[in-house]
Design a protein around this motif. Structure first.
Motif, PDB file in Angstrom:
ATOM      1  N   THR A 142      25.567  18.591  29.364  1.00 50.70           N
ATOM      2  CA  THR A 142      24.797  17.505  29.963  1.00 50.70           C
ATOM      3  C   THR A 142      23.723  18.071  30.885  1.00 50.70           C
ATOM      4  O   THR A 142      23.855  19.167  31.420  1.00 50.70           O
ATOM      5  N   SER A 143      22.668  17.304  31.065  1.00 52.16           N
ATOM      6  CA  SER A 143      21.584  17.735  31.949  1.00 52.16           C
ATOM      7  C   SER A 143      21.804  17.173  33.351  1.00 52.16           C
ATOM      8  O   SER A 143      22.468  16.149  33.539  1.00 52.16           O
ATOM      9  N   GLN A 174      35.623  12.779  24.738  1.00 51.57           N
ATOM     10  CA  GLN A 174      34.523  13.262  25.558  1.00 51.57           C
ATOM     11  C   GLN A 174      33.642  12.111  26.054  1.00 51.57           C
ATOM     12  O   GLN A 174      33.201  12.109  27.207  1.00 51.57           O
ATOM     13  N   TRP A 175      33.401  11.109  25.206  1.00 53.68           N
ATOM     14  CA  TRP A 175      32.607   9.967  25.657  1.00 53.68           C
ATOM     15  C   TRP A 175      33.351   9.190  26.730  1.00 53.68           C
ATOM     16  O   TRP A 175      32.737   8.664  27.676  1.00 53.68           O
ATOM     17  N   THR A 176      34.672   9.132  26.631  1.00 53.87           N
ATOM     18  CA  THR A 176      35.459   8.490  27.678  1.00 53.87           C
ATOM     19  C   THR A 176      35.313   9.254  28.993  1.00 53.87           C
ATOM     20  O   THR A 176      35.161   8.658  30.070  1.00 53.87           O
ATOM     21  N   ARG A 177      35.341  10.584  28.922  1.00 53.52           N
ATOM     22  CA  ARG A 177      35.128  11.401  30.128  1.00 53.52           C
ATOM     23  C   ARG A 177      33.740  11.160  30.721  1.00 53.52           C
ATOM     24  O   ARG A 177      33.572  11.094  31.942  1.00 53.52           O
ATOM     25  N   ALA A 180      33.634   7.920  32.558  1.00 61.45           N
ATOM     26  CA  ALA A 180      34.383   8.035  33.806  1.00 61.45           C
ATOM     27  C   ALA A 180      33.602   8.821  34.858  1.00 61.45           C
ATOM     28  O   ALA A 180      33.637   8.500  36.049  1.00 61.45           O
ATOM     29  N   ARG A 181      32.884   9.863  34.432  1.00 67.87           N
ATOM     30  CA  ARG A 181      32.129  10.700  35.362  1.00 67.87           C
ATOM     31  C   ARG A 181      30.888   9.977  35.899  1.00 67.87           C
ATOM     32  O   ARG A 181      30.615  10.010  37.114  1.00 67.87           O
ATOM     33  N   MET A 186      25.972   4.040  32.618  1.00 67.14           N
ATOM     34  CA  MET A 186      25.147   5.147  33.079  1.00 67.14           C
ATOM     35  C   MET A 186      25.436   6.389  32.232  1.00 67.14           C
ATOM     36  O   MET A 186      26.555   6.588  31.775  1.00 67.14           O
ATOM     37  N   MET A 187      24.416   7.196  32.064  1.00 71.51           N
ATOM     38  CA  MET A 187      24.564   8.450  31.331  1.00 71.51           C
ATOM     39  C   MET A 187      23.587   9.468  31.915  1.00 71.51           C
ATOM     40  O   MET A 187      22.584   9.097  32.517  1.00 71.51           O
ATOM     41  N   PRO A 188      23.883  10.774  31.732  1.00 73.77           N
ATOM     42  CA  PRO A 188      22.872  11.776  32.116  1.00 73.77           C
ATOM     43  C   PRO A 188      21.646  11.625  31.223  1.00 73.77           C
ATOM     44  O   PRO A 188      21.691  10.953  30.185  1.00 73.77           O
ATOM     45  N   ARG A 189      20.559  12.252  31.623  1.00 70.82           N
ATOM     46  CA  ARG A 189      19.320  12.137  30.847  1.00 70.82           C
ATOM     47  C   ARG A 189      19.512  12.635  29.415  1.00 70.82           C
ATOM     48  O   ARG A 189      19.021  12.044  28.461  1.00 70.82           O
ATOM     49  N   THR A 190      20.255  13.736  29.245  1.00 69.92           N
ATOM     50  CA  THR A 190      20.538  14.238  27.898  1.00 69.92           C
ATOM     51  C   THR A 190      21.998  14.655  27.795  1.00 69.92           C
ATOM     52  O   THR A 190      22.592  15.137  28.754  1.00 69.92           O
ATOM     53  N   VAL A 191      22.560  14.452  26.615  1.00 70.23           N
ATOM     54  CA  VAL A 191      23.876  14.976  26.252  1.00 70.23           C
ATOM     55  C   VAL A 191      23.668  15.766  24.963  1.00 70.23           C
ATOM     56  O   VAL A 191      23.337  15.195  23.919  1.00 70.23           O
TER      57      VAL A 191
END
Length: 224
Positions: A142-143, A174-177, A180-181, A186-191
């Motif tokens: 992740t970024s 991993q998507w569940t993690r 949770a994070r 919400m998501m980081p800019r890139t995965v």
């Protein structure tokens, strides 16, 4: 009619679909909020030890190299050993990641590490990973401020420090993690999902490593 309605209206017309009174949007929203899982392969559903072994097998099959160490104290020696084996520079750029900060790099005096994003002049990068997927030998990167994406793609050699308990059986875990994070919606800019070093066979069907990123991917797994 606003721009959004105009665009959606044109799409419906071209697809010969009538307006559904918002039912389609409700279906999409339900799918996004319930996070229903798809079919999950059984091959990754193992205990931690077997999961790590499965991840290693698939990572090696994808042309990565893998080293196992007992603790973070052993990481510097494993990195130095890899660099010597491939005659690589010992001046490294690394992610400004707190887990990497805690590694006793000074135990290997030949190593010089600078915590910052990578540039085109950097030969070797060291990063952590958000996690990994046992069923395919894939790293999840992740970024963010502590994990600049340039480190994953600019240097020709990428060394990833991966803790064993970060390896999940499947992608859904991993998507569940990630949810949770980072929090719901919400998501980081890139995965980035990375399986092995960069490669391409676009030119005369000849496999070339390092086509769009690192030509070497070395993973140091830290047992827990």
């Amino acid at each position: 009619m606003n721009s959004r309605e105009a665009i959606l209206g044109a799409l419906r017309t071209n697809l010969r679909r009538a307006a559904d009174g918002g039912e389609g949007a409700k279906t999409v929203m339900k799918r996004l909020t319930t996070h229903a899982q798809n079919l999950i392969p059984m091959r990754g559903q193992r205990d931690l030890s077997a999961r790590v072994a499965l991840f290693e097998d698939y990572a090696v099959d994808a042309a990565s190299t893998v080293a196992r160490v007992a603790s973070t104290e052993d990481v510097p020696a494993a990195v130095a050993k890899f660099l010597r084996a491939h005659n690589l520079p010992t001046k490294l750029v690394r992610a400004p990641d707190p887990r990497l900060d805690a590694i006793p790099w000074r135990r290997q005096r030949i190593l010089t590490l600078e915590a910052r994003p990578a540039t085109e002049n950097d030969a070797v990068a060291v990063t952590g990973a958000f996690g990994a997927v046992a069923e395919t030998g894939t790293l999840v990167l992740t970024s963010g401020n502590t994990s600049p994406t340039t480190l994953n793609f600019l240097p020709e050699t990428h060394i990833v420090i991966l803790w064993a308990d970060q390896i999940d059986p499947d992608y859904e875990s991993q998507w569940t993690r990630l949810r949770a994070r980072y929090g719901e919606g919400m998501m980081p800019r890139t995965v980035n999902l990375v399986t092995g070093p960069s490669r391409s066979a676009d030119i005369e069907q000849t496999l070339q490593l390092g086509a769009h990123g690192p030509r070497r991917l070395h993973i140091v797994i830290v047992d827990v």
